[in-house]
Every structure is written in structure tokens, then in C-alpha cells.
Scaffold this active site. Sequence first.
Site, PDB file in Angstrom:
ATOM      1  N   CYS A  79     -20.930 -32.381 -15.615  1.00  0.00           N
ATOM      2  CA  CYS A  79     -19.973 -33.494 -15.644  1.00  0.00           C
ATOM      3  C   CYS A  79     -18.734 -32.752 -14.945  1.00  0.00           C
ATOM      4  CB  CYS A  79     -19.584 -33.545 -17.177  1.00  0.00           C
ATOM      5  SG  CYS A  79     -20.781 -34.149 -18.453  1.00  0.00           S
TER       6      CYS A  79
ATOM      7  N   ASP B 120      13.516 -29.473  13.486  1.00  0.00           N
ATOM      8  CA  ASP B 120      13.622 -30.811  13.571  1.00  0.00           C
ATOM      9  C   ASP B 120      14.958 -31.251  13.070  1.00  0.00           C
ATOM     10  OD1 ASP B 120      11.827 -33.369  13.102  1.00  0.00           O
ATOM     11  OD2 ASP B 120      13.085 -33.264  11.306  1.00  0.00           O
TER      12      ASP B 120
END
Length: 514
Positions: free
Chosen positions: A38, A464
Site C-alpha cells: 500500500c 536576472d
Amino acid sequence: MQTGMYTETERCVRAVQSKDARFDGWFFTAVLTTRIYCRPSCPAVPPKPRNMTFYPSAAACQQAGFRACKRCRPDTSPGSPEWNQRADLVARAMRLIADGVVDREGVPGLATRLGYSTRQIERQLLTELGAGPLALARAQRAQTARILIETTPLPMADIAFAAGFSAIRTFNDTVREVFALSPSELRARVPRGAVGGAPGVAAGAPAVAGGAPGVTGSAPGVLALRLPFRAPLNPDNLFGHLAATAVPGVEEWRDGAYRRTLRLPYGHGVVALTPQPDHIACRLMLSDLRDLTVAISRCRRMLDLDADPVAVDDQLRTDPVLAPLVDKAPGRRVPRTVDEAEFAVRAVLGQQVSTAAARTHAGRLVTAYGDPVDDPEGGLTHLFPTPEALAEADPSRLAMPRTRRTTFTTLVDQLADGTLQLGVEADWTETRARLLALPGFGPWTVDVIAMRALGDPDAFLPTDLGIRRAAQELGLPATPAALTARAAAWRPWRAYAVQYLWATDSHPINFLPV
């Protein structure tokens, strides 16, 4: 989270007992009494701790003789975040397996791409994941088969070969072994009318994980899937970035979905991705169903769906400047790509120009050199050109400065002849060095490719313009060197810090289109 969590028994037991979905994909619980496995968040009553044992992969569970739980479908758990945040041999191998390389080229092909012997690769995968490359690929084929069984009316023989099985008998045996049901029994469990109402209609059963069915009413030839993610997920910058930078003819935002064409190993496709509160709705049109696994894998990678946002945000919150940004909109992802070479070309086109200008340049290349495709549901017209097609382009016809033209032609030539490899198998450090050696490639271009194409979660863009504006507004150091030093505390998640810093601006990339 850390590597090898499945060995920490007490921690795993606590996760299972609390049904904590954050751990789905990190490990799998095998129940000794029922011989099923599971996911940690399985809704069933947890077994007694003495009856639990833990494995690092679904393939390892299957190799040990456990079968997938029919209730929680652990074989469809989100992928482990480790493979996207690491650059070692095992992580690179896992990314290639997810991209279908073992099915197409075998283990020798995997070894060739990685530059190691098959024995070395098998040994390392067995040590860390409890299963070798063939078993891992087999588990993936089983999941692809399940998707096709439950979402299409295709004959089982067609499904077997589309999922990558070489023989129908192997397909039947694998499905029965993994799911404890025959292919026909799997299909019979889907609500009547959900499969076969029209060719390619998706099953109406509720979906719980990667590539599981769950959207009804698909048009003929369309697969409708749900792509899960670890919550939280903020779709604003993720889809905003993809939509704002969309290349005409290849990408579009239509009816609340990001749509784009896909170049795939066996053919091409068109995908529509729509953010939902607990999943990403995915509509796929494929020219060859053998590309299903690869298409899902690439879409998940583009949307960064296997990330662990809790771990990322917890680390970034330790900085008092970033903490309010994270608390305001947690779960930001890094928008990536489905085609690394395509993104590198677009990064060069975007050097020192506006987003609109970069889209215009890319659109011209698409019209001139891209392969045309049909899109009955929208306005997409082409696949992005291959490096080989772009290498044949007449440089004098490229509408860009001469120095950038040289950068462009050098890049596509090296991509076309294989000198430069940007695929999921790429070594991040080596590839950065190769990129920096190209004419016209500075730190910004290299880092943006590392962040969005290579998938490096620690890539950072201190030069940037948007980052420098955010730094000034927030009182962070202004110079690239000083900002990089300050960002050391954000490691290894600086690419995610970039998303939070960008989000302080009003640029369209930060907003979900309406």
C-alpha cells in the site's frame, strides 16, 4: 526527507498510522499477513506494526511477491522527489527509465546513455531501490497497461504492445501478478459505460494518482487522466509562466487549460493540462499509444509534480525575508519543459529581449522549420523544430544580431550532432561546463537552462533583472555576488526561491490566465 527513509521503521509506521499523503512515493508498506502493498495514505485500517515491512519502490514490492492494494492503488503514487533533486547515477537512471529508455533500448541502451556498465547500474539500483532496471521498467509497463485497460476500449492485444510488452502472455501474467486480477477483470471493475462509450473514452472511476483515470466525457481518440501532486501546489506562476511565454502554434492557453504539442519517440501528441484543487486534469491525444508512459512522464516533469513542497517551503521559511512570500502563496513549482533541446534554443532566443519578442522569434522558426500537426480541439499547428532541422536553416534568414546568430547556430549544431546532451540523463556539472564554453553563453543563460531544462532545483539567477528588482524591493543584497552569498541559506532549493522572488513583480508570468 532523506534518502533511504524506508529503513527508518518507526518513522514509516507513524506515517502509515497517520495516513500522511506527503509520504506517498517515498516508501511503500508491504503487509506480511495479506501479501499486499500500500501507499502510506491508504484509507484502509492500518495493519499492526509487526505485520508491516517497508520498501523503497513498487517494483521492489512486486519482486518480493506482494500485490498492489486494490483500494489505494500504490503503483500509481506520485514519483519520489529524490529523482528530480539529485544528479547522481541512480537519479539519472530513474529519470531515463521513466522516459521509457529501457523499453525502447533495453538495459544496454540505458548503460550507454549513462556511460556505465550494465553491472554497475544494476548493482546501484538494487542497493538503493531493491529492484534492477528491468523490474522497474516492468512495474511502469504494468501501470501503463492498467491505464489503457481502464480508460480505453482497445483490445487487450493492442494494449499489451502499446504498454511495451513483447508478448501477450507476458502481459497477462504481469497484470495478474501485480494487481491480483486478470486484464479482463480489471476492466470489469470500471463502472459500466465508462469504457467503450466512444473510442478512447476515459474511465469514470475515481482517480488517486499518477496517470490514473478519472475524467469522463472524452472525445474519440482522447485519453483523460488525473496527474496527482503533493500538496500544496500554487498554479499561478506555474501555468502563468507557460502561458505567458507560449510559442504560437506549439503552445496556447485555451478554455482554462495549457495546451501544447509533444514530439515523442514513436509519434506526436497534443496535451491539455488544467489545474484542479487536488490534481492536474490531463487530456492526451497520441498518434501512437506506445508513447503514453513517456508523455505522462514528460508532463509531470514539466509541471514539477513530483516535488516535495513541504520540504522546500520549510527550508525557505528559515529566511525572514522569504518567509512572508512563502506563507502568502505556498507550494510554488519550477516551470520546466517537455523538451530540453527546445528550451535551450528558446533561452538563446530570449537573450536580452522581451518575452513578446522571444515568442515572435520562436514562432517564426516554428512556421519555417516545424513539422505540421492537426489539432481538432484548438489552434496548435506545429511541433517545435528539431535541432537537426534548425541546423539546416540559413543563418542569414535569422532575424537576430550577428553575435546571437553565432550563438544560435553553434548551439543547434552541437545538439544535432550529439556533442551536447541535454536530456534527463545529463550530468548537471558537466553540462554546465559545456554550455559555458559555447560562444554567447553567460551565467544567466546557463542557469536558466539548468533550472528549467536540466531540472536542477538549486539553480540560481542572481543577474536576472526580475531577481534584482525583487532583491532591491525586499532589502536583499543588490550585487550578484552578495545576493549569491545570501542565497546560500536557501540551498538546495534556490530555483524555488527564484519563483518566490519573481512573484513579487506584476509580470504576466506570475498570474494564472483568465
